[in-house]
Design a protein around this motif. Structure first.
Motif, PDB file in Angstrom:
ATOM      1  N   UNK A 176     127.792   8.955 103.585  1.00 57.33           N
ATOM      2  CA  UNK A 176     127.200   7.709 103.117  1.00 57.33           C
ATOM      3  C   UNK A 176     125.761   7.616 103.594  1.00 57.33           C
ATOM      4  N   UNK A 177     124.930   7.270 102.628  1.00 61.14           N
ATOM      5  CA  UNK A 177     123.498   7.157 102.867  1.00 61.14           C
ATOM      6  C   UNK A 177     123.190   6.172 103.995  1.00 61.14           C
ATOM      7  N   UNK A 178     122.147   6.420 104.776  1.00 60.12           N
ATOM      8  CA  UNK A 178     121.801   5.586 105.929  1.00 60.12           C
ATOM      9  C   UNK A 178     121.512   4.137 105.582  1.00 60.12           C
ATOM     10  N   UNK A 179     120.751   3.921 104.502  1.00 60.05           N
ATOM     11  CA  UNK A 179     120.415   2.550 104.107  1.00 60.05           C
ATOM     12  C   UNK A 179     121.682   1.804 103.686  1.00 60.05           C
ATOM     13  N   UNK A 180     122.538   2.509 102.946  1.00 58.17           N
ATOM     14  CA  UNK A 180     123.785   1.887 102.506  1.00 58.17           C
ATOM     15  C   UNK A 180     124.643   1.508 103.719  1.00 58.17           C
ATOM     16  N   UNK A 181     124.743   2.428 104.667  1.00 59.03           N
ATOM     17  CA  UNK A 181     125.547   2.172 105.870  1.00 59.03           C
ATOM     18  C   UNK A 181     124.994   0.987 106.655  1.00 59.03           C
ATOM     19  N   UNK A 182     123.670   0.884 106.675  1.00 60.26           N
ATOM     20  CA  UNK A 182     123.036  -0.227 107.398  1.00 60.26           C
ATOM     21  C   UNK A 182     123.415  -1.567 106.748  1.00 60.26           C
ATOM     22  N   UNK A 183     123.462  -1.585 105.410  1.00 56.80           N
ATOM     23  CA  UNK A 183     123.866  -2.803 104.691  1.00 56.80           C
ATOM     24  C   UNK A 183     125.317  -3.149 105.011  1.00 56.80           C
TER      25      UNK A 183
ATOM     26  N   UNK B 130     129.113  -7.961 110.034  1.00 57.70           N
ATOM     27  CA  UNK B 130     128.907  -8.911 111.134  1.00 57.70           C
ATOM     28  C   UNK B 130     129.258 -10.341 110.717  1.00 57.70           C
ATOM     29  N   UNK B 131     129.495 -10.557 109.428  1.00 57.06           N
ATOM     30  CA  UNK B 131     129.889 -11.890 108.964  1.00 57.06           C
ATOM     31  C   UNK B 131     131.380 -12.102 109.212  1.00 57.06           C
ATOM     32  N   UNK B 132     131.788 -13.379 109.498  1.00 57.56           N
ATOM     33  CA  UNK B 132     133.207 -13.612 109.786  1.00 57.56           C
ATOM     34  C   UNK B 132     134.080 -13.356 108.562  1.00 57.56           C
ATOM     35  N   UNK B 133     135.236 -12.763 108.779  1.00 54.96           N
ATOM     36  CA  UNK B 133     136.194 -12.542 107.693  1.00 54.96           C
ATOM     37  C   UNK B 133     135.869 -11.332 106.835  1.00 54.96           C
ATOM     38  N   UNK B 134     134.830 -10.578 107.187  1.00 57.67           N
ATOM     39  CA  UNK B 134     134.471  -9.398 106.397  1.00 57.67           C
ATOM     40  C   UNK B 134     134.741  -8.135 107.206  1.00 57.67           C
ATOM     41  N   UNK B 135     135.759  -7.403 106.786  1.00 54.62           N
ATOM     42  CA  UNK B 135     136.116  -6.155 107.456  1.00 54.62           C
ATOM     43  C   UNK B 135     135.369  -4.989 106.832  1.00 54.62           C
ATOM     44  N   UNK B 136     135.571  -3.749 107.342  1.00 53.33           N
ATOM     45  CA  UNK B 136     134.841  -2.576 106.849  1.00 53.33           C
ATOM     46  C   UNK B 136     135.008  -2.336 105.344  1.00 53.33           C
TER      47      UNK B 136
ATOM     48  N   UNK C 254     131.341  -4.928  98.971  1.00 47.66           N
ATOM     49  CA  UNK C 254     130.196  -5.806  98.707  1.00 47.66           C
ATOM     50  C   UNK C 254     128.906  -4.995  98.597  1.00 47.66           C
ATOM     51  N   UNK C 255     128.800  -3.952  99.424  1.00 44.73           N
ATOM     52  CA  UNK C 255     127.618  -3.093  99.392  1.00 44.73           C
ATOM     53  C   UNK C 255     127.459  -2.425  98.027  1.00 44.73           C
ATOM     54  N   UNK C 256     128.565  -1.844  97.510  1.00 45.67           N
ATOM     55  CA  UNK C 256     128.534  -1.224  96.173  1.00 45.67           C
ATOM     56  C   UNK C 256     128.211  -2.262  95.110  1.00 45.67           C
ATOM     57  N   UNK C 257     128.786  -3.461  95.267  1.00 46.35           N
ATOM     58  CA  UNK C 257     128.578  -4.535  94.296  1.00 46.35           C
ATOM     59  C   UNK C 257     127.101  -4.920  94.229  1.00 46.35           C
ATOM     60  N   UNK C 258     126.504  -5.068  95.421  1.00 45.81           N
ATOM     61  CA  UNK C 258     125.079  -5.428  95.484  1.00 45.81           C
ATOM     62  C   UNK C 258     124.220  -4.345  94.834  1.00 45.81           C
ATOM     63  N   UNK C 259     124.606  -3.086  95.058  1.00 41.42           N
ATOM     64  CA  UNK C 259     123.872  -1.951  94.512  1.00 41.42           C
ATOM     65  C   UNK C 259     123.863  -1.971  92.983  1.00 41.42           C
ATOM     66  N   UNK C 260     124.974  -2.434  92.405  1.00 41.64           N
ATOM     67  CA  UNK C 260     125.089  -2.461  90.948  1.00 41.64           C
ATOM     68  C   UNK C 260     124.462  -3.715  90.331  1.00 41.64           C
ATOM     69  N   UNK C 261     124.204  -4.743  91.156  1.00 40.27           N
ATOM     70  CA  UNK C 261     123.653  -5.993  90.636  1.00 40.27           C
ATOM     71  C   UNK C 261     122.191  -5.815  90.231  1.00 40.27           C
ATOM     72  N   UNK C 262     121.682  -6.639  89.251  1.00 39.45           N
ATOM     73  CA  UNK C 262     120.255  -6.616  88.929  1.00 39.45           C
ATOM     74  C   UNK C 262     119.420  -6.942  90.170  1.00 39.45           C
ATOM     75  N   UNK C 263     118.287  -6.263  90.312  1.00 40.23           N
ATOM     76  CA  UNK C 263     117.484  -6.416  91.516  1.00 40.23           C
ATOM     77  C   UNK C 263     117.104  -7.877  91.787  1.00 40.23           C
ATOM     78  N   UNK C 264     116.745  -8.613  90.696  1.00 44.64           N
ATOM     79  CA  UNK C 264     116.302  -9.996  90.879  1.00 44.64           C
ATOM     80  C   UNK C 264     117.396 -10.849  91.528  1.00 44.64           C
ATOM     81  N   UNK C 265     118.649 -10.592  91.157  1.00 42.07           N
ATOM     82  CA  UNK C 265     119.745 -11.374  91.733  1.00 42.07           C
ATOM     83  C   UNK C 265     119.938 -11.066  93.211  1.00 42.07           C
ATOM     84  N   UNK C 266     119.815  -9.789  93.547  1.00 40.32           N
ATOM     85  CA  UNK C 266     119.965  -9.392  94.950  1.00 40.32           C
ATOM     86  C   UNK C 266     118.841  -9.997  95.778  1.00 40.32           C
ATOM     87  N   UNK C 267     117.624  -9.966  95.230  1.00 37.66           N
ATOM     88  CA  UNK C 267     116.476 -10.541  95.943  1.00 37.66           C
ATOM     89  C   UNK C 267     116.691 -12.043  96.151  1.00 37.66           C
TER      90      UNK C 267
END
Ligand SMILES: [Zn+2]
Length: 197
Positions: free
Chosen positions: A2-9, A15-21, A27-40
């Motif tokens: 897994x890419x370093x930037x992805x792992x960092x995300x 670190x958020x409550x209720x979110x396991x590995x 969520x990381x993959x989901x964000x990656x697939x989302x349009x950039x403007x929405x992620x921003x």
């Protein structure tokens, strides 16, 4: 691999409550697939949250101003303070429209097992508000679970010697349920039926 930037995300999300590995990775993959403007816009909302919202210096409610709108409202009854664990419970009680007093948000509950001591919640800030003779009643609206009861008991012991009446919400609310999830009628009834501690 897994890419370093992805792992960092993923590590950041974990670190958020209720979110396991697994959820963090999904969520990381989901964000990656989302349009950039929405992620921003999500990222910007989080940055703004920290930059623009602070805790009211009087009651510890969330606010974008010097004081929260409840503390700043001159029509509120200043003789009563409802004590809650989190702002979400304050909003649940406000939604009923039945309470016109002030609040105090502890931002937590005493929980020795989780290492949360009285110094970790905003208890000193509450006691500081009871110095004058303006406040006549403190209404404990901490959650009806072990932590909430322990917190109410601890605060009652400190407040009663100050000559301030302390009451506890009556519970039609099932034990173990967070107050913020109680419906309006239950909240109103439990506020009306509060008993003195
Ligand atoms: Zn306030």
């Amino acid at each position: 691999m897994i890419n370093g930037v992805f792992q960092r995300t993923v590590d950041a999300l974990k670190r958020l409550p209720g979110i396991g590995p697994k959820t963090a990775q999904r969520l990381g993959f989901y964000l990656l697939k989302m349009p950039e403007a929405e992620v921003v816009s999500i990222a910007q909302a989080i940055v703004d949250l920290k930059a623009k919202i602070r805790f009211c210096p009087v009651c510890q409610n969330m606010t974008e101003h010097a004081l929260c709108e409840i503390c700043a409202d001159p029509t509120r009854d200043r003789s009563r303070i409802v004590v809650v664990e989190e702002p979400s419970t304050l909003y649940a009680i406000e939604r009923t429209g039945e309470y016109r007093g002030l609040y105090h948000v502890l931002l937590g509950a005493i929980s020795p097992l989780d290492g949360v001591t009285p110094d970790d919640i905003k208890s000193k800030e509450l006691l500081d508000r009871l110095g004058g003779d303006q406040v006549q009643e403190v209404i404990m609206a901490t959650d009806p679970n072990i932590e909430g009861e322990a917190t109410a008991l601890y605060l009652t012991r400190l407040i009663k010697p100050l000559g301030v009446k302390v009451t506890r919400l009556a519970y039609g609310i099932p034990v173990g349920i967070d107050l913020e999830y109680a419906d309006d009628v239950t909240l109103i009834k439990s506020l009306e039926g509060r008993r003195e501690l």
